[in-house]
Design an enzyme around this catalytic site. Sequence first.
Site: not given
Lengths: 477, 547
Positions: A320-321
């Site tokens: 996700h990041g």
Amino acid sequence: MSFNSLAYLLYLPVVFIVYWLLPYRWQNGFLLTASYFFLGFIHPWFTVLIFSVSSVNYLAGRALGRWPKQRKMILLSALVFSLGILGYFKYAGFFLENLAVLLQTMGMASFQSSLSILLPVGISFYTFQALAYTIDVYRKDVPPQKQFIDFSLFISFFPQLVAGPIERSRDLMPQVEHRRQVTPEMLNHGLLLVIWGFFKKLVIADNTGLIAYKVFSLSDPGFYTVWAGVFSFAIQILADFWSYTDIARGSALLLGFKLSRNFNHPYFATSPADFWRRWHMSLSYWLRDYIYIPLGGSRVSAGRATGNIMLTFLLSGLWHGASWNFVFWGGYHGLLVLINRWFRIVRDRLKISVPGWFIPGVVTGKRILTFLLVCIGWLMFRVTDTNRLMELFQLLPWQSDRADLQVAVYLFFLSLLYSLPIWFHGLFHLHWCKNHTMEDPLLDIVLMVRPLLMAVLFLGILLLRSPSPSTFIYFQF
Amino acid sequence: MRKLPSRNHCLYALATGLLGMILCVYLPPLILHLAIGPGADRAKQGWWTHFSGPTRPLPVNGYEVLLPAERTIALNPDFKQATSWIIWFVPEGTLYKIQFSAEAVSRVTLDGKTLLKASPKSRSRKVEERWCKLTPGPHLFRLDFYNKDGGGWFSIGFLTPPLMRLTALQNTMVAMPNRDHLETWWWLMRLSRPGTWFFGLLAGFSLLALLLPLAMANRLYATIITIALVAAPALLIPDLSGREPYIGPVIHKKLQQKQPRYVFIGNSMLWSRIDDSLLEHLLGGVPVYSIVNFGGLSGIHYLAMKYLLIPSGIKPKRVFIFFRGITLVEPTARTTGPYFETLIKRITPATDPVFERLAHGRETSPASAFQRYLDTLFSVQKNRKMVRDAVGNAALWLSIPGTGQLRQEKRNQLRSLVNKHFALKNVGAGMDKESLRSGSREILDFSSSVAKSFLPPILKLARTHNFPLVFVRVQERPQDNGPVRDTPEMKQFIAELKDYLTVNGAVLYDFTGDPELPLSMYGQGDHIEDSSLYTPIFYDRLRGLLQ
């Protein structure tokens, strides 16, 4: 281009008309060009990257079919290339920053990381989709694709290019290869999904997002306000991501493609594991099929199964990041799934059962508890600064005053009012699915009511859309 | 997926939408001509008024009275609430202007549509006014007035053609409505407009969702019919308000009469700082003129210069433009919403292409022009505000449920509490205060934002018409009585702005950090409490430019 832009509202009808006017043999080429235009509209350079990922995986697929003895080497090369690109563009800055901190902590000569890399839009999605294809060919689950245009279209099909769903080659490739049939039902459903998607984005996500933004901008928020903000963010992220999927599915339906579902009312999940079967389903299944099961899944020792679950969720967080808060978030969900799993094992061993009349109450309780636990995770997701995150977790209810509580109650109700359509849709779905076996009651709604629903949604968009529209959250992944 | 039903079902859905729409379109005129008009008592010429909500124990809860059709109606102090009705037989179908002022919360509705509202908040504006195009024949007015302390007054005036003189309604032209079913008729008319909207959309979507896929061979025709249907209600029932009249000729005349040597353009920052008559006195009788557009920023200043100042033909020695922060390079700021839409119409004779391009960005495409057209006809902005306010009020109600004055006051307190909670001073960790107050960091990069701003066209106008320009940056409100200091980014921004203006033949004067502008001089926000205190300072600082 973004779905919630005027450009897309012009782009989609043009693509729709030209696409259906063209003979079948030109359609894929046109869609590929349109998809590259869609991505290049954001930044022309992004098309070079997707072309290279498509080319390498296409060649890898062909090579896997042609040279069976070098299968492992070919797969490894494709994996190194695809993950290398993803790693460089998404994680290089994060890695260097942490390396610098680590060296400094160890008292060694450190450096100032000044690497600034533009994150290509949708890279996490199309890289995973390409990887899944190559692994499937390696496993001989699907045959290698011969047509480069068809394969490139499979990777870069514009509706799902930027934020998924991550399609499998066995589902999407046959649709690319064969002549598409469009039926009135498909057009009808497509239109409804697009309008419903826009409603979720422009009305629900953007309005609740504004509340969350204000709360998390406060320099000294109270306990209650923070958790009201988390509730708003929970609604925002669901509506935001789900809306993208709906617009993508609707747009694809208008072109004769059926994309897979990505959400199934995740806030009605009865356990953390159930949540992941309902939230970003295409990613969950990807991680399950290409990481969790190859690692051994749950058919190994208890300790290794625990490790497998944690590793899968940590990777999910990192996907996700490139930030520690996403790793914490992934780890937190892994922990929830593990606790839930242990609880089930204990319950089964002790043979604890609930009387029939009490089951609806227990299920509702489980839904509420799961939602609350998920919300705690959203705080980790929302606040990227670790120190700030710790500060917010240390807030306690008795440290806040009455005014903070009053404001929080107001914010909670405001978010709830904006999100009512999602909750009603979920309740309707729960009720409907008891007696029916269709995927979404919204699409199976009595046809006479459908124009009414569209009119109401359209009116809702006109009158309730947020004054501060924002980009899709999942664009950054 | 389910199979589509027969064509008959689809036609039924379409017919429902169409019939509903047509019914709603013709409902108000039908009610007015068949029920309200014939039922009117023309012998009773006045406002039929119902007083209610006694302020003290009384033997009656309310009473009715017929008040003369004069401009002002006074409320009996024993009552808090009044509702007045009157039928006006409009003699000629043309534009009328309606003016309204009231001492407390009140509303004027015409044929079920809200025309004007007055509230204690807007009392400073004194008179609310609106243009509306009326068809000949009966029209139903309703006035609602509420004063929690009891008593008060409200006044309504009509400017009728050809002289557009403010008058009360003539007795021969008014009548008292028949009270039977009056509320019902009024509510039906009130609901007809949103009903037209709704049924129009329903019909449109019926075509799009049902007939369009079925009639694949006639898709083009079906699309055209759909668009026509969605747009039809707008064409059939134009908005009651006509285009706000252009005030340019009035301002031109004033400027020509006064022939000012110095012209000031700005918003309330200018209004609260410069006292024209005092400045004229300080300048030894040299005439000056201020063009103030409340709330306006650079886009509005550009329009004011182009359409209010330049066409007057006067040749001022200097033109001063007042601004705050980085607003000069924020082309989109304060250019949308009901207030600014009205303001823009008042200061421009027609749509300005430069303004449209810079203020509305991409909104110059035919699609957005069509969207704006629909927006104007359907009053989307106004309705959006109303609906969003309703959602906010519903959340307040859910937070503090219940009826009654006390509960309402608590809800008002909660509203203030929420505003206080999210006040600028409480914002910090998650965002940059400067960016919240004056725009984003992107805009602080002067070189990249100036090309998209109104500065180049303003400077071009000044060059073309030979007006030396002076940009005056006002000092924002000092914090804790300390000196006002800019952030390093802001200092850099102002330095670049100054260079840019100098190169383009204009002057920048920055009041930020002026030691004679302490907190005590400030009123609300960045406004100065008393312009007569500021004007001498302004004169002193800019003496060189004023002589």
